[in-house]
Design a protein around this motif. Structure first.
Motif, PDB file in Angstrom:
ATOM      1  N   ALA A 152       1.061  -5.943   3.651  1.00  9.29           N
ATOM      2  CA  ALA A 152       0.932  -4.483   3.574  1.00  9.29           C
ATOM      3  C   ALA A 152      -0.478  -4.090   3.132  1.00  9.29           C
ATOM      4  O   ALA A 152      -1.081  -3.163   3.682  1.00  9.29           O
ATOM      5  N   ALA A 153      -1.003  -4.801   2.150  1.00  5.81           N
ATOM      6  CA  ALA A 153      -2.354  -4.483   1.660  1.00  5.81           C
ATOM      7  C   ALA A 153      -3.408  -4.805   2.712  1.00  5.81           C
ATOM      8  O   ALA A 153      -4.410  -4.096   2.847  1.00  5.81           O
ATOM      9  N   ARG A 206       0.165   5.956  -5.355  1.00  5.95           N
ATOM     10  CA  ARG A 206       0.364   5.625  -3.940  1.00  5.95           C
ATOM     11  C   ARG A 206      -0.072   4.184  -3.667  1.00  5.95           C
ATOM     12  O   ARG A 206       0.620   3.429  -2.994  1.00  5.95           O
ATOM     13  N   GLU A 260       2.409   1.396  -2.315  1.00 10.35           N
ATOM     14  CA  GLU A 260       2.174   0.912  -0.946  1.00 10.35           C
ATOM     15  C   GLU A 260       1.650  -0.515  -0.890  1.00 10.35           C
ATOM     16  O   GLU A 260       1.857  -1.212   0.095  1.00 10.35           O
ATOM     17  N   GLN A 261       0.927  -0.947  -1.934  1.00 11.73           N
ATOM     18  CA  GLN A 261       0.278  -2.253  -1.830  1.00 11.73           C
ATOM     19  C   GLN A 261       0.759  -3.261  -2.872  1.00 11.73           C
ATOM     20  O   GLN A 261       0.870  -4.442  -2.574  1.00 11.73           O
ATOM     21  N   VAL A 284      -6.601   5.708   1.284  1.00 16.19           N
ATOM     22  CA  VAL A 284      -6.093   5.875  -0.079  1.00 16.19           C
ATOM     23  C   VAL A 284      -7.200   5.595  -1.108  1.00 16.19           C
ATOM     24  O   VAL A 284      -7.231   6.192  -2.185  1.00 16.19           O
ATOM     25  N   ALA A 329      -3.389  -2.030   5.163  1.00 16.20           N
ATOM     26  CA  ALA A 329      -3.575  -0.683   4.612  1.00 16.20           C
ATOM     27  C   ALA A 329      -4.930  -0.126   5.030  1.00 16.20           C
ATOM     28  O   ALA A 329      -5.882  -0.854   5.249  1.00 16.20           O
ATOM     29  N   GLN A 330      -4.983   1.174   5.142  1.00 15.84           N
ATOM     30  CA  GLN A 330      -6.246   1.801   5.523  1.00 15.84           C
ATOM     31  C   GLN A 330      -7.066   2.160   4.287  1.00 15.84           C
ATOM     32  O   GLN A 330      -6.560   2.161   3.155  1.00 15.84           O
TER      33      GLN A 330
END
Lengths: 574, 574
Positions: free
Chosen positions: A555-556, B540, B544-545, A563, A559-560
């Motif tokens: 996921a990391a 977040r 998310e991460q 954030v 990730a974009q």
């Protein structure tokens, strides 16, 4: 606890991970027979255990000292260095034309692995010499090679890399050190360099500095840089060290660890009398620097292996020796050695598995140096791809293992006399120097991945997938492929935002592939049953527990950057 | 870089995570109004920044020193401690009956958070006094309480916990210190204790040692232990420190960090003249010890928050200040502050998110102390369950964040003068003392989980699931439930083998729950826009991460012990 060289694991990794037999099948490395490999590993192990390991503690507690007359190493280091030179341990991978043995780079790396596990700070000195040799082999003139390489090849003289300046940490384009032409390829060097490991010492009668500097009228940025050879003492007409070359060691840093390695501030040409020679083309400094740095990066990854090995040995010995508390759930209330407690054993198994994985990764990459030297262009590409992994993940693992080593020791681990803390402190520089691990991750998702539109990685992934058997490992390999595909299509900021998690995932994927293979071979092999059983268990632990951990990074990695930039820089201080 | 107390985050966490309003609604904590909370946090922040933070570096570089006459603190510490006492900062959570303010434990924890972020080693001193106060409040006689609590409550005297002995690290059942009855509740204490933080110092005119010892004829193991109150100076008839009580500081340890905290070897009764009083029942030492230790464990978890806060502030300031390299992909080739580079920003975001998460976890657990004190028996159970998480995961995060702090500084991070290295060294003891993190994990899967057949955890998980919105967070909560079910059915070895990964997963689950809520509230709240935006972004990032990362631990949490014991102890050295 006496140090024991990890020769069994080294031999195993060279045979089954590196497949050094492929190298020995070539004319160039025909000498690298199993018998010779065995003899080198055993000999280096005995030398390191007998001569270098006993100095590790003094290296930390006394450390290198700055004096008016230059840097002085702790008692015993000079003699131990001379023994290293006389034993020929510096010559393993050095070029045959200049007195070296010309054996595979990966075998020289194994010797460095042993030396550094015995005494990490000390072993940094020959590590840097390797970089200087590489630069001169590839970019030096025949005269420079004849004058300097024979003594660098043996270690009689040591080499340094002079890149960083106070105003320019990782940004080499901002360097200011100047080189003014004096004619006849003589240049007057003026400037200050920082973070120069072994920039001065009293181990040898000369030191060969390789210095990035800017020539008059050169363009700004990296294109204006050239590489200069600047000896501490100029050579006289007999090629012997003569006049002092106006390279002054201003100070050494007060570091958290690696005290045996003097980290110098060097001032060139304070008295206008520092003379250097150009190495390679004017303006070709960056290319020459990368020649030095690439293998240096592998060797820094190797420092991760070294410190992991040392920390693991110390923790295992302590855990076998320290008796405390009965085994939970046991009928007996007698206290047992703490290695018998499940969570302590989990820590030790993790240390063993991570150390072996780091060794597999770095040796595998080092083997590509030799395959590339034999003309295998795919190996060169794979080396380029794996170099940031070996450097960053190898050093990350060294740090993790050294930290667990403290934990296994409990309260004793925090007391300096035990020695576990030294490894933890020593290790912490390795993710920083020779390009921070963040820079390695940027290199991976930048040049190394996009350079051929992911082709080199795709080939590696195909090979890994072809051999992998564990479903979790295959899932990780698939995930790496997914992330690579994402990276190739992503904006630069998004690539960089996920670069570090991706580097870790991919590194664990490569380690998982090599560890799974190692476990499979160990399970069916003849040899020392204790070593083979440990190898098989560590490999199983790695594949079953550490590989799934890395999948959690996906996921990391995907990730974009958004954030990260959702707030401005000031808000971080709010 | 000047230290700034993290009052905005503290206020936010107290309001939205701890829900301190619930506490203020009770008679007991009616004083804990928003205005008072604000005043305490602001006042403590100014005090810590002005008086304690400037001493942090001297605490490390000079450190506490052993002398013939006892331990001497670095210059300035005595005055700064006196200012702490005079400012009433020790009285926040102390009992009203003995001169304290009787405010919530969690508010006292917030003050300690600030003090320790300013100067972690120094703040350990009042942290230990809290444990001594707890022991006397719950187990002391009215006379003992009257004699000692008023001066402990203000910090005029400090307290210590004396558990460990050389032959018995974490195995308190193996303790040998003896207490022989002298009549009239006077006992002659004889023995040696190690690892006694602030076991001696020159900050106050008395020190109150609480000492585990064995009475004559007592059974072996932990049941034979009793707790004794042993002042450094016996009280005279006026209750003032009088005769020396034969408690000698033999030496202090040479530690890797936390140099401001003297770690003492104490010898009791070398001259047969050390007199103690029994605290609680004979044979009730362990129960009394756990009273001391439970809140101490929370406060050690809080040290993780402290060091994370300090390291993050330093790294953010450095990254905003340090200009290097152009932004990748940017049209401009001008160098920018390194905080603008994506991977540096990722590191800083991780530091912010982990620091906030650690604070949320530890404060949330500390809030259960107050809810339990108000008679909420479920809160007491939740506190017991969360204590190992707060201690172990809080300190793990402190270490992780301190390490990233070094990395953000690059080469400067490894130079001691910068200060980032101090945080890294200071932090490393926290996963070890007050019960190693491995012991915390064993406590979780042992007593804390099985005690009520998983009921307390089930209730927590139900509450988390009821509020969680992110699919990844829900997946992690589900995974925690799966692992808990496995643990309840598993053999002891298998439970212990997976205990540490489970503790981490569950901790991240709790943090994820609290961070997600925090982010949701921050997004809609009125207040400092920079702080709220940072909070929302960190939340977040966390969800998310970092939450998906923890899901990667499930395989290890479910793994059986068998792989760990596939080889015997000797094979680890093969």
């Amino acid at each position: 606890m006496p140090f024991t060289a990890p020769t069994a694991d080294q031999r195993f990794v060279l045979e089954h991970v590196v497949r050094i037999g492929d190298l020995a099948a070539s004319d160039r490395f025909a000498d690298a027979t199993p018998d010779l490999v065995e003899a080198v590993l055993e000999g280096a192990g005995q030398f390191a255990a007998g001569e270098w390991a006993p100095l590790d503690r003094a290296g930390d507690t006394v450390g290198a000292k700055w004096t008016e007359g230059g840097v002085v190493m702790p008692d015993g280091f000079r003699a131990a260095y001379r023994a290293y030179v006389e034993g020929g341990w510096g010559t393993i991978g050095s070029p045959v034309d200049f007195g070296g043995q010309g054996l595979p780079f990966v075998l020289a790396a194994a010797v460095l692995d042993t030396l550094g596990a015995a005494n990490m700070g000390f072993a940094l000195c020959p590590t840097l010499t390797v970089g200087a040799i590489e630069a001169l082999v590839h970019h030096g003139t025949p005269e420079q090679q004849a004058q300097y390489l024979p003594r660098l090849a043996t270690g009689e003289w040591t080499g340094t890399m002079n890149l960083t300046e106070p105003q320019a940490g990782s940004d080499v384009g901002a360097l200011r050190t100047r080189a003014e032409p004096l004619g006849k390829d003589r240049w007057a060097i003026t400037g200050t360099k920082i973070y120069i490991s072994f920039g001065d010492h009293n181990l040898t009668d000369n030191i060969v500095h390789l210095v990035l500097a800017r020539t008059p009228g050169a363009p700004q940025g990296t294109k204006g840089l050239s590489l200069f050879l600047v000896p501490k003492y100029r050579l006289d007409t007999d090629g012997q060290p003569g006049d002092f070359n106006d390279v002054r060691v201003v100070s050494i840093e007060h570091k958290m660890g690696l005290h045996a390695s003097p980290t110098c501030v060097l001032s060139f040409g304070d008295n206008g009398d520092c003379i250097g020679e150009l190495v390679g083309a004017e303006g070709g400094g960056i290319a020459a620097m990368f020649t030095m740095m690439n293998n240096a990066r592998l060797n820094v990854g190797l420092q991760g292996v070294q410190v992991a090995e040392a920390a693991t040995q110390k923790a295992v010995a302590y855990a076998r020796d320290r008796i405390q508390s009965a085994r939970a759930g046991s009928a007996s209330r007698d206290p047992v050695a703490i290695i018998e407690h499940p969570d302590v054993r989990r820590m030790l198994m993790r240390m063993k598995a991570q150390t072996q994985a780091a060794r597999a990764l770095v040796y595998y990459a080092a083997g590509q140096v030799d395959r590339a030297a034999l003309g295998d262009s795919d190996a060169k590409k794979r080396l380029d791809l794996l170099t940031p992994l070996a450097k960053a993940h190898g050093t990350d693992l060294g740090n993790e293992v050294a930290s667990i080593g403290i934990q296994v020791h409990g309260g004793m681990g925090y007391i300096e006399e035990t020695g576990a803390a030294q490894h933890f402190r020593d290790a912490r520089i390795t993710p920083i120097y020779e390009g921070t691990n963040g820079i390695q991750a940027a290199d991976l998702v930048g040049r190394k991945l996009s350079g051929d539109n992911g082709g080199t990685l795709a080939a590696l992934i195909a090979e890994m997938r072809g051999e992998a058997q564990d479903a979790g490992l295959i899932a990780l390999i698939d995930a790496c492929e997914d992330v690579a595909r994402h990276m190739l299509a992503a904006e630069i900021d998004d690539r960089l935002a996920g670069s570090y998690p991706f580097l870790t995932m991919l590194s664990v994927g490569v380690c998982g592939w090599l560890m799974e293979r190692s476990g499979r071979i160990a399970s069916g092999a003849q040899g020392d049953p204790a070593f083979l059983a440990m190898k098989a268990a560590a490999a199983r632990f790695y594949v079953e527990q550490l590989v799934p951990e890395a999948l959690g990074l996906k996921a990391a990695a995907l990730a974009q950057a958004e954030v990260l930039y959702a707030v401005d820089a000031e808000a971080f201080a709010a």
